[in-house]
Design an enzyme around this catalytic site. Structure first.
Site, short mmCIF file in Angstrom:
data_model
loop_
_atom_site.label_atom_id
_atom_site.label_comp_id
_atom_site.label_asym_id
_atom_site.label_seq_id
_atom_site.Cartn_x
_atom_site.Cartn_y
_atom_site.Cartn_z
N GLU A 68 0.83 -1.21 0.00
CA GLU A 68 0.00 0.00 0.00
C GLU A 68 0.86 1.25 0.00
OE1 GLU A 68 -2.90 -2.06 3.28
OE2 GLU A 68 -2.34 0.04 3.50
N CYS A 81 2.81 8.38 2.04
CA CYS A 81 3.22 7.42 3.07
C CYS A 81 3.63 6.14 2.34
CB CYS A 81 2.02 7.20 3.99
SG CYS A 81 2.29 5.97 5.25
N CYS A 103 5.69 -7.29 7.71
CA CYS A 103 6.64 -6.77 8.70
C CYS A 103 6.94 -7.87 9.71
CB CYS A 103 6.07 -5.55 9.42
SG CYS A 103 7.25 -4.80 10.57
N CYS A 150 4.09 -5.99 16.11
CA CYS A 150 3.37 -5.19 17.11
C CYS A 150 1.94 -5.70 17.22
CB CYS A 150 3.39 -3.71 16.72
SG CYS A 150 5.06 -3.07 16.54
N CYS A 180 -0.96 -3.82 15.27
CA CYS A 180 -0.76 -3.41 13.87
C CYS A 180 -1.27 -4.47 12.91
CB CYS A 180 0.72 -3.14 13.63
SG CYS A 180 1.12 -2.80 11.91
N GLU A 231 9.07 -2.16 8.52
CA GLU A 231 9.98 -1.44 9.41
C GLU A 231 11.18 -0.97 8.57
OE1 GLU A 231 10.41 -0.15 12.50
OE2 GLU A 231 12.40 0.30 11.69
N ASN A 234 -6.50 3.16 15.43
CA ASN A 234 -7.39 2.96 14.30
C ASN A 234 -7.93 1.52 14.37
OD1 ASN A 234 -8.54 3.65 11.89
ND2 ASN A 234 -6.60 4.29 10.97
N CYS A 277 -3.23 0.72 8.63
CA CYS A 277 -2.05 0.26 7.92
C CYS A 277 -2.12 -1.24 7.65
CB CYS A 277 -0.86 0.63 8.81
SG CYS A 277 0.64 -0.23 8.53
N1 SAH Z 1 7.38 0.23 11.22
C1 SAH Z 1 7.49 1.62 11.42
C2 SAH Z 1 6.79 2.44 10.36
C3 SAH Z 1 5.49 1.93 9.87
S1 SAH Z 1 4.16 1.95 11.04
C4 SAH Z 1 6.99 2.00 12.80
O1 SAH Z 1 6.42 1.16 13.48
O2 SAH Z 1 7.26 3.14 13.21
C5 SAH Z 1 3.79 3.69 11.05
C6 SAH Z 1 2.96 4.13 12.24
O3 SAH Z 1 1.62 3.60 12.16
C7 SAH Z 1 3.53 3.66 13.58
O4 SAH Z 1 3.66 4.71 14.49
C8 SAH Z 1 2.51 2.67 14.02
O5 SAH Z 1 2.50 2.55 15.39
C9 SAH Z 1 1.22 3.21 13.45
N2 SAH Z 1 0.12 2.23 13.43
C10 SAH Z 1 0.18 0.91 13.18
N3 SAH Z 1 -1.04 0.33 13.32
C11 SAH Z 1 -1.89 1.32 13.67
C12 SAH Z 1 -3.29 1.35 13.97
N4 SAH Z 1 -4.06 0.27 13.90
N5 SAH Z 1 -3.82 2.55 14.30
C13 SAH Z 1 -3.06 3.67 14.32
N6 SAH Z 1 -1.75 3.70 14.06
C14 SAH Z 1 -1.16 2.53 13.75
FE1 SF4 Z 2 5.91 -3.35 11.79
FE2 SF4 Z 2 5.55 -0.72 12.35
FE3 SF4 Z 2 3.45 -2.44 12.18
FE4 SF4 Z 2 5.14 -2.61 14.24
S1 SF4 Z 2 3.80 -0.85 13.75
S2 SF4 Z 2 4.35 -4.36 13.04
S3 SF4 Z 2 7.06 -2.13 13.26
S4 SF4 Z 2 4.79 -1.84 10.54
#
Ligand code: SAH
Ligand code: SF4
Length: 373
Positions: A91, A104, A111, A115, A118, A164, A294, A337
């Site tokens: 995406e 973005c 990944c 997390c 995520c 990441e 989100n 995301c």
């Molecule tokens: N992997 C890197 C960059 C991609 S994620 C990182 O983790 O920083 C980019 C941002 O989107 C991060 O701050 C992450 O915490 C956030 N993110 C991931 N899932 C999300 C969700 N469901 N709602 C809101 N933000 C989210």
């Molecule tokens: Fe990967 Fe960033 Fe999602 Fe964590 S928040 S799983 S580091 S994309």
């Protein structure tokens, strides 16, 4: 499969030209044609030698990514699912805000960090993106905007899509060099932001050999036990190690570091979280960006109420921090995301043979309306 021309940094291109016996000055002309004038057919490069043009036509690929799907949200956010040569998809999202249009970009297919909040994490890591696949997200979306809008221009890039970026260090470094290169796109350092979950060894390297760009750290909690529950990476690189590495980033060049703080109902939005965050961060050297969680179908966490979000913001401002709330963009087009890619993978799994994807009942109406076959 030919290598993409967009994998080459300016220095790579110069070295290649020398290796093949061409003039290294051709690098400036070629970057100009490709990135400034958008001429991607070497036949049309007037000031490059015939032999050099033939070499690039023979050996390099100049194609953009294929847009599998694109959707326009009510708030102007445009989301794209793009396909790479091996058929993998990622995406990329263009988000308008004030005088900016920020892209973005994704850095990996899936990944590995895992997390718990995520959506991308549920896909695991399929592979790293090549430098070209990162640069091409930008070029492909800008081309789409050239063809479909009255002059919308991408102004900023954030590495906040799937993946990441620091796990894919070398390729993201090359992509960044290409974005910044004065002979090519010439984006300013302040227009690029790299977001990381906190890969400590790579953060330490950043300070030494990554081009200077804005840095955002996904913090999400200033308490080790809570952060570990949200981000398994914290088991290895806990807050002490993380901040040990952050201290090595030269602040002069990076101005202030942004800390992203996801707000999750009952998880990290309590008074003790406010206190821990204010104690951990230095209000002069940090900016806090609060991101209300989100929700997506199947997510185990909930977004706090609007009052709770404002309460948290108020407390940080009272303690002297620069603190903002990231508004959710494009929620009507699967904004979380990784969510869009997952929906499409489901579609593909359900019907491999048909040229038309099967429309699953749980795909939102806006996605259904925009499905391209
Ligand atoms: N992997 C890197 C960059 C991609 S994620 C990182 O983790 O920083 C980019 C941002 O989107 C991060 O701050 C992450 O915490 C956030 N993110 C991931 N899932 C999300 C969700 N469901 N709602 C809101 N933000 C989210
Ligand atoms: Fe990967 Fe960033 Fe999602 Fe964590 S928040 S799983 S580091 S994309």
């Amino acid at each position: 499969m030919k290598q993409s021309f967009f994998d080459l940094t300016y220095d790579d291109l110069k070295a290649l030209l020398i290796e093949k016996g061409f003039s290294p000055f051709g690098a400036t002309q070629m970057f100009n044609w490709v990135y400034k004038k958008w001429v991607h057919d070497p036949n049309e490069w007037s000031n490059v030698s015939k032999a050099a043009k033939e070499f690039f036509i023979e050996n390099y690929d100049f194609s953009l990514l294929k847009i599998v799907w694109s959707g326009l949200s009510k708030d102007g956010t445009r989301k794209f699912l793009v396909k790479m040569q091996d058929g993998q998809t990622v995406e990329t999202v263009a988000i308008p805000a004030r005088d900016r249009l920020t892209l973005c970009v994704s850095s990996q297919v899936g990944c590995a960090v895992g997390c718990t909040f995520c959506h991308t994490a549920t896909q695991g890591l399929k592979r790293h993106l090549k430098p070209s696949e990162v640069v091409l997200q930008y070029l492909t979306v800008q081309k789409f905007l050239n063809d479909n809008t009255s002059g919308d221009k991408l102004t900023n890039i954030v590495y906040m899509g799937q993946g990441e970026p620091l796990h894919n260090y070398e390729n993201m470094k090359k992509a960044t060099e290409i974005f910044l290169c004065q002979q090519g796109l010439g984006l300013g350092q302040r227009r690029i932001t790299l977001s990381t979950s906190g890969m400590v060894p790579a953060i330490e390297k950043l300070a030494i050999d990554f081009p200077t760009v804005n840095i955002a750290i996904s913090l999400h909690s200033a308490r080790n036990d809570v952060r570990t529950a949200l981000m398994p990476i914290n088991k290895v690189y806990d807050l002490e190690r993380l901040f040990g590495a952050i201290k090595k980033i030269p602040l002069k060049a990076h101005r202030r570091i942004t800390y992203e703080y996801l707000l999750i109902d009952g998880m990290n939005d309590q008074m003790e979280d406010v206190v821990a965050l204010a104690e951990l961060l230095n209000s002069k050297e940090s900016k806090i960006n609060l991101i209300p969680f989100n929700e997506y179908p199947g997510s185990e966490y909930k977004r706090p109420s609007e009052e709770k979000i404002m309460w948290f913001l108020d407390h940080m401002i009272k303690r002297g921090f620069t603190c903002t709330i990231r508004t959710t963009k494009g929620s009507d087009i699967l904004a979380a995301c990784g969510q869009l890619k997952s929906e499409f993978d489901k579609v593909n799994v359900w019907d491999n043979n048909s040229s038309r994807p099967v429309i699953l009942p749980n795909i939102s109406r806006s996605v259904r309306q925009n499905l391209q076959t």
